[in-house]
Design a protein around this motif. Structure first.
Motif, short mmCIF file in Angstrom:
data_model
loop_
_atom_site.label_atom_id
_atom_site.label_comp_id
_atom_site.label_asym_id
_atom_site.label_seq_id
_atom_site.Cartn_x
_atom_site.Cartn_y
_atom_site.Cartn_z
N PHE A 77 3.46 -138.83 -35.59
CA PHE A 77 2.88 -138.11 -34.47
C PHE A 77 2.33 -139.06 -33.41
N THR A 78 1.99 -140.28 -33.80
CA THR A 78 1.43 -141.24 -32.84
C THR A 78 2.49 -141.82 -31.93
N LYS A 79 3.74 -141.58 -32.23
CA LYS A 79 4.84 -142.15 -31.44
C LYS A 79 5.40 -141.17 -30.40
N GLN A 80 4.93 -139.93 -30.43
CA GLN A 80 5.43 -138.92 -29.49
C GLN A 80 4.50 -138.83 -28.28
N GLU A 81 5.07 -138.72 -27.11
CA GLU A 81 4.27 -138.64 -25.89
C GLU A 81 3.76 -137.22 -25.67
N ASN A 82 2.54 -137.16 -25.15
CA ASN A 82 1.90 -135.90 -24.74
C ASN A 82 1.86 -134.84 -25.85
N LEU A 83 1.65 -135.28 -27.06
CA LEU A 83 1.62 -134.36 -28.20
C LEU A 83 0.19 -133.98 -28.53
N VAL A 106 -8.06 -143.53 -41.26
CA VAL A 106 -6.77 -142.89 -40.95
C VAL A 106 -6.91 -142.04 -39.69
N PHE A 107 -7.98 -141.29 -39.58
CA PHE A 107 -8.16 -140.42 -38.42
C PHE A 107 -8.43 -141.23 -37.15
N VAL A 108 -9.11 -142.35 -37.27
CA VAL A 108 -9.31 -143.22 -36.10
C VAL A 108 -7.96 -143.75 -35.62
N GLY A 109 -7.13 -144.21 -36.55
CA GLY A 109 -5.80 -144.69 -36.19
C GLY A 109 -4.95 -143.60 -35.57
N LEU A 110 -5.02 -142.42 -36.13
CA LEU A 110 -4.26 -141.28 -35.60
C LEU A 110 -4.75 -140.94 -34.19
N PHE A 111 -6.06 -140.88 -34.03
CA PHE A 111 -6.66 -140.58 -32.72
C PHE A 111 -6.21 -141.60 -31.68
N LYS A 112 -6.31 -142.89 -32.01
CA LYS A 112 -5.96 -143.94 -31.05
C LYS A 112 -4.46 -143.90 -30.70
N GLY A 113 -3.63 -143.70 -31.71
CA GLY A 113 -2.19 -143.66 -31.46
C GLY A 113 -1.78 -142.48 -30.60
N ILE A 114 -2.33 -141.32 -30.90
CA ILE A 114 -2.00 -140.12 -30.13
C ILE A 114 -2.50 -140.27 -28.69
N ALA A 148 -3.08 -142.99 -27.02
CA ALA A 148 -2.33 -144.03 -26.30
C ALA A 148 -1.04 -143.48 -25.70
N ASN A 149 -0.53 -142.41 -26.27
CA ASN A 149 0.70 -141.80 -25.75
C ASN A 149 0.42 -140.52 -24.97
N GLY A 150 -0.82 -140.37 -24.49
CA GLY A 150 -1.15 -139.24 -23.64
C GLY A 150 -1.37 -137.94 -24.37
N GLY A 151 -1.53 -138.01 -25.68
CA GLY A 151 -1.70 -136.80 -26.46
C GLY A 151 -3.16 -136.49 -26.76
N HIS A 152 -3.34 -135.52 -27.64
CA HIS A 152 -4.68 -135.04 -27.96
C HIS A 152 -4.74 -134.70 -29.45
N LEU A 153 -5.83 -135.09 -30.10
CA LEU A 153 -6.06 -134.76 -31.51
C LEU A 153 -7.30 -133.88 -31.60
N GLN A 154 -7.16 -132.76 -32.28
CA GLN A 154 -8.31 -131.90 -32.55
C GLN A 154 -8.43 -131.71 -34.06
#
Length: 111
Positions: free
Chosen positions: A38-44, A63-71, A73-79
């Motif tokens: 999921f961290t590799k997809q843009e605007n997700l 894990v959640f910090v890494g997920l948050f940062k990756g998402i 960085a590609n213009g996405g959002h984690l909730q």
């Protein structure tokens, strides 16, 4: 010690996942492996339902910090939704609740 990560909805712009079980040093690699794409997809937008997570330690936070940062960085959002009081406290004491979108009130993957 087990963990289940289930994708409950997926489009090009939105992914909803439900996580159940324990998140610790033994299960965090599984969670990381299942969520890293999921961290590799843009605007997700990724909505992670933690209402069935019974335990989480610092490796889970990592894990959640890494997920948050990756998402992000590609213009996405984690909730993160459906957190128990204990999980919410973990994010509060680490200061992550101030920067991450956390809504413990929402249950079942509906925001």
């Amino acid at each position: 010690m087990n963990i289940t990560v289930t994708t409950t909805e997926q489009t090009d712009e939105l992914v909803r996942i439900a996580i159940s079980g324990e998140i610790d040093a033994y299960t965090a690699p599984v969670l990381r492996e299942k969520t890293e794409p999921f961290t590799k997809q843009e605007n997700l937008t990724v909505i992670a339902d933690l209402s069935e997570v019974s335990y989480m330690d610092s490796t889970g936070i990592g894990v959640f910090v890494g997920l948050f940062k990756g998402i992000k960085a590609n213009g996405g959002h984690l909730q993160l939704i459906g957190l128990s009081d204990r999980l919410k406290r973990l994010f509060d004491i680490t200061g992550l609740a101030d920067i991450m979108d956390i809504n413990p009130e929402v249950k079942g993957g509906i925001d």
